[in-house]
Design a protein around this motif. Structure first.
Motif, PDB file in Angstrom:
ATOM      1  N   SER A   1      10.915  -7.051   1.659  1.00  0.00           N
ATOM      2  CA  SER A   1      10.971  -6.036   2.720  1.00  0.00           C
ATOM      3  C   SER A   1      12.416  -5.579   2.962  1.00  0.00           C
ATOM      4  O   SER A   1      12.673  -4.397   3.166  1.00  0.00           O
TER       5      SER A   1
ATOM      6  N   ASP B   1       5.996  -0.850   1.530  1.00  0.00           N
ATOM      7  CA  ASP B   1       5.887  -2.303   1.621  1.00  0.00           C
ATOM      8  C   ASP B   1       4.403  -2.659   1.697  1.00  0.00           C
ATOM      9  O   ASP B   1       3.601  -1.881   2.206  1.00  0.00           O
ATOM     10  N   GLU B   2       4.055  -3.835   1.212  1.00  0.00           N
ATOM     11  CA  GLU B   2       2.662  -4.308   1.257  1.00  0.00           C
ATOM     12  C   GLU B   2       1.701  -3.238   0.741  1.00  0.00           C
ATOM     13  O   GLU B   2       0.705  -2.903   1.375  1.00  0.00           O
TER      14      GLU B   2
HETATM   15 MG    MG Z   1       7.651  -8.446   3.679  1.00  0.00          MG
END
Ligand code: MG
Ligand code: ADP
Ligand code: ZN
Length: 608
Positions: free
Chosen positions: A350, A407-408
């Protein structure tokens, strides 16, 4: 009052003088010519540069800002009169001429727009995030009035001019019989209608203060302005600030500001937001001469993060990007380099992504779920309060021309799983739902991170088994990295020392290149550099590709099928490497760097 009367007369005359008498620097009558052109092209809008008006008569120009309704109405009359005298037949075919104003001297930041601007002409800049379908608005209503005494009769409303704003209320009294009682019925078929559309303008991501949500405002487009911009476009709007009752509060005392557009312009130059001065250019050019420039740039990516050199290199290359091409038969080949990091929790994924979004021109950081209902691509959404459908752009469209750090990504919505293929390869997002059909641009670099499906990356399983993404999406990434968190006393000590130094704020953890300068450097390279492959570099890439194919045919169950996709990826990576040094040619060194990274990727994904 008398004073107003005088100014009204003044406006008409001064504007007439302006159209007839203004000469630009080359001495030509700019607006006489524009007007002629307007007539020959069959248009009904005269576009006026605010600065010209200001040079000609600054009082008139200031009055335009202060009382735009009045000044624009007069200006429109002037245009009509001139057309009537110069092309009477054309004048008859056009009911309303518009004077549209472009380029006010300053823009009002979206978050500063308050009631003090009510009724004033302002300029705003932002991203168009949402559009409604085109509707029809009554500008001159035809009412039927019926009373016991006078029977039924029709009248126009408003009696003079056209409706201002977008609220049509019941007339207070009938202009024919003077009575305010009885029934008033609107006759839509006999009223005059124009095209009408509501859009939402949002602050550009680079203007949103860190940690805050972007602000937005509604803009109403009418007549020819309708459908001139698409979600994802960066636009500047000149318009009048108006209010309408808040639709949610339902209390008559709460109002929302909105803009009635007078003119909009779609920004063509994708990277113009990053201003590069002469001095900046000199510093950029000097930096590029450094033989260690690649290492210095890579070291400047997230310097607080220890290690991960290849990933930082891949991020750097993605930030610079390759060279987009269009083949002879019109097929676009993307220049954007997409990078994916799959890794154990707590391995700084992240952090790396946030840093990348911060130094990327037009960078957006978002999660797979997306910050809004539009998600990563786009969506047709129904407004809960009005029941109206609208088209809203998602992250990849908003970051058009820039970088989306996702992200993700494994948690993305099902709709995005379908649409992201097109976005990553053709770089467009198509949508057709609830009567809305659109194709939006998404010329966006994707730097994504995902968590392993089983919590941790399982080395004995293939890459595709370890992440909740289909192969078809995985294959659109140029490079994929796997980050595993394994205890290793020596490495752990080094990481600990590095992190502790960051916390003590020692010199060692300062970025090599200042982030502001690096962002300019990247913009500069993206804007001006189009490096071409040398024969030597081509040969290297060719040989490596053939070798990759041979190896993958020996291992047909391998996780990644080697196709022409990887060949294109190698070319992009080599081009990006050349851009990092502002080279106009892709050299042997650039090709070698691309090959080295591709090898790292293939080895870590179990391809070797
Ligand atoms: Mg993360
Ligand atoms: P992830 O997204 O991979 O789960 P984060 O980016 O949230 O991980 O990182 C968790 C924390 O650990 C962050 O504060 C990050 O700075 C720190 N961290 C992890 N790896 C490193 C590293 N290699 N160097 C410095 N800090 C790190
Ligand atoms: Zn009446």
């Amino acid at each position: 009052t008398n004073i107003e009367r005088e100014e009204v007369i003044d406006v008409h005359e001064r504007f007439y003088e302006f159209i007839r008498g203004f000469r630009d620097r080359s001495g030509s009558y700019k607006y006489r010519e524009r007007l002629k052109q307007m007539i020959t092209m069959g248009q009904k809008s005269l576009i006026v540069d605010y600065n010209d008006l200001y040079l000609f008569d600054n009082r008139l120009a200031r009055l335009l800002i202060d009382r735009p309704d009045e000044v624009l109405r007069q200006a429109s009359n002037v245009v009509k009169e001139i057309v009537e005298s110069e092309a009477p037949e054309y004048a008859e075919t056009v009911e309303h001429f518009y004077v549209r104003i472009r380029a006010l001297p300053r823009t009002v930041p979206l978050r500063r727009l308050r009631s003090e601007y009510l009724g004033k002409l302002v300029m705003l800049e932002g991203i168009l995030v949402r559009t409604t379908p085109v509707k029809e608005k009554v500008v001159k209503a035809k009412f039927m009035h019926c009373t016991r005494e006078h029977g039924c009769h029709k009248f126009d409303w408003p009696p003079e001019g056209e409706l201002i704003g977008d609220v049509l209320e019941r007339p207070p009294a009938c202009p024919v019989c003077g009575s305010s009682s009885g029934t008033f019925r609107l006759l839509p078929e006999e009223s005059k209608l124009i095209d009408w559309q509501r859009i939402v303008l949002q602050e550009r991501p680079e203007e949103v203060p860190p940690g805050q949500l972007p602000r937005s405002i509604e803009v109403v487009l009418q007549d020819e302005l309708v459908d001139t911009a698409r979600p994802g476009d960066r636009i500047s709007v000149v318009g009048i600030v108006r209010v309408r009752p808040d639709s949610v509060a339902k209390k008559k005392a709460i109002y929302d500001l909105y803009i009635e557009a007078n003119h909009i312009e779609v920004s063509q130059k994708i990277l113009e937001e990053v201003v590069i001065t002469r001095e900046d250019e000199e510093r950029i050019r000097a930096l590029a001469k450094d033989p260690w420039i690649h290492k210095r740039i890579i070291a400047s990516i997230a310097p607080a993060i220890y290690g991960h050199w290849e990933i930082k290199e891949a991020i750097a290359l993605a930030l610079f990007g390759g060279v987009p091409k269009v083949t002879e038969d019109g097929v676009r080949i993307r220049g954007d380099i997409h990078v994916l990091i799959v890794g154990d929790p707590g391995t700084a994924k992240s952090q790396l992504l946030q840093y990348a979004a911060r130094i990327a021109p037009r960078g957006i950081y978002t999660t797979g779920k997306g910050a809004t209902a539009a998600g990563l691509t786009a969506a047709v959404i129904r407004d809960k309060t009005t029941g109206e459908y609208y088209l809203e752009a998602g992250a990849l469209v908003l970051a058009d021309g820039g970088v989306a750090a996702i992200d993700e990504i494994d948690k993305m919505r099902d709709e995005d799983r379908v649409a992201i293929h097109e976005a990553m390869e053709q770089q467009t997002v198509s949508i057709a739902k609830a009567g809305i059909v659109a194709k939006l641009n998404a010329r966006t670099t994707v730097i994504a991170a995902g968590n392993p499906k089983f919590g941790r990356y399982l080395a004995n399983r293939a890459l595709a088994d370890n992440i909740n993404l289909p192969i078809t999406i995985l294959s659109r990434f140029d490079l994929i990295f796997i980050l595993r968190d394994q205890p290793n006393p020596e490495e752990d000590r080094k990481l600990a020392r590095h992190v502790l130094e960051v916390h003590r704020e020692t010199e060692k953890t300062k970025p090599e290149i200042d982030p502001t300068l690096l962002k300019k450097y990247i913009s500069y390279a993206r804007r001006y550099m189009r490096p071409r492959l040398t024969l030597e570099a081509s040969k290297l890439i060719e040989d490596f590709y053939v070798e990759m194919r041979r190896m993958s045919s020996e291992n047909p169950e391998g996780p990644i099928a080697i196709t022409a996709r990887q060949l294109e990826a190698l070319i992009r990576l080599a081009e990006a490497h050349a851009k990092m040094a502002l080279r106009s040619e892709v050299t042997r060194e650039d090709a070698e760097a691309a090959i080295r990274l591709m090898k790292t990727f293939l080895e870590s994904s179990g391809m070797d």
